[in-house]
Enzyme design. Sequence first.
Site, PDB file in Angstrom:
ATOM      1  N   HIS A   1      47.766  47.065  44.268  1.00 44.09           N
ATOM      2  CA  HIS A   1      47.206  47.166  42.800  1.00 44.09           C
ATOM      3  C   HIS A   1      45.910  48.023  42.820  1.00 44.09           C
ATOM      4  CE1 HIS A   1      47.257  45.364  38.653  1.00 44.09           C
ATOM      5  NE2 HIS A   1      46.892  46.591  38.574  1.00 44.09           N
TER       6      HIS A   1
ATOM      7  N   GLU B   1      50.237  38.292  42.023  1.00 40.09           N
ATOM      8  CA  GLU B   1      49.562  39.000  43.125  1.00 40.09           C
ATOM      9  C   GLU B   1      48.454  38.046  43.631  1.00 40.09           C
ATOM     10  OE1 GLU B   1      47.722  42.207  40.663  1.00 40.09           O
ATOM     11  OE2 GLU B   1      49.511  43.393  41.051  1.00 40.09           O
TER      12      GLU B   1
ATOM     13  N   ARG C   1      51.713  47.171  34.729  1.00 33.41           N
ATOM     14  CA  ARG C   1      51.712  45.944  35.224  1.00 33.41           C
ATOM     15  C   ARG C   1      53.157  45.454  35.603  1.00 33.41           C
ATOM     16  NH1 ARG C   1      46.970  46.804  35.079  1.00 33.41           N
ATOM     17  NH2 ARG C   1      45.387  45.721  33.915  1.00 33.41           N
TER      18      ARG C   1
END
Length: 320
Positions: free
Chosen positions: A284, A265, A236
């Site tokens: 991601h 994000e 993360r």
Amino acid sequence: MGFTVVTLGSQIADEGVALLREAGATLVATAAYPPKDEMIAMLTRHRPEAVMVRLVKRIDEDVMRASPSLKVIAKHAVGCDDVDTAAARRLGIPVMLATGCNAQSVAEHALAVMLALVKDLSRQDAHMRAGRFDKSLYHGRELRGMTLGLVGLGQIGRGFARMAAAIGMKIVGYDPFAPDSAFEAPVARVRELDTLLETADVVSLHCPLTDATRGLIGRREISLIKRGAYLINTARGEVIDEAALAEALASGAIAGAGIDSFSVEPPPATHPFLRLPNTIVTPHVAGVTDDAKREVSLQTARNVLAVLSGAPPDRRYLAN
């Protein structure tokens, strides 16, 4: 039996949808990242027995209470930092994860990024496209004999360790919560994070986001990473001090970084990781190969069906 499942943050893959429909489910889904009031309205209207969670900012107690019929929350992922698990526990609602279903994909992504960084592939591709066929600009290295430092020894970290060992890398791992069995060959356990950072040629992060890991790789820790090493983050974004890492990359203290997740994000267009030539950035996606999406979707659906059947939650997948 008939029951309703609401998916917050876009529907799961077709295989999971089919499994739920065969069991008698009515499926409803929001778009990605729905605002809180939309989630509450959806649950109030449909009163689902199950909620599946994909792309959301946060599921809190207000959202959970919107459906008095709610019996299970199933994350379409292996992390649950976007669900208030303590609130779910107070309400008696199990939060289930698709643990392990995308581990192979994430481990392979970390391997691919490591190879691309150490073999200087991104810059070589840019040189060729700019018309520079110049072997003197190549600065690739061999991974054989290098030390890979893994922060987090769950299924992903252990899978990556096996891949790296096959290349001939030495593997060390730091995880104060992992049992000794996680540190069988080829992984040697180190008891202090500082030791790993000071000795590894490649540092790869595979820890969940918790209060203990938020900011784990801060400015001090980044200063300990040996000069010329590489850092990979498929965990993360909040685990790293991004500003401090950007400074270390710009100065050359860290040779390169592979970043698959960001603290915000999508990241802003001005984010330094997007502009530094010694970074490889991906949106991601390490755990969302077609194969992983299928497996995560199926396990999410199985978790819903298992809890609604009245069986005790399988502790392998239980987050709370």
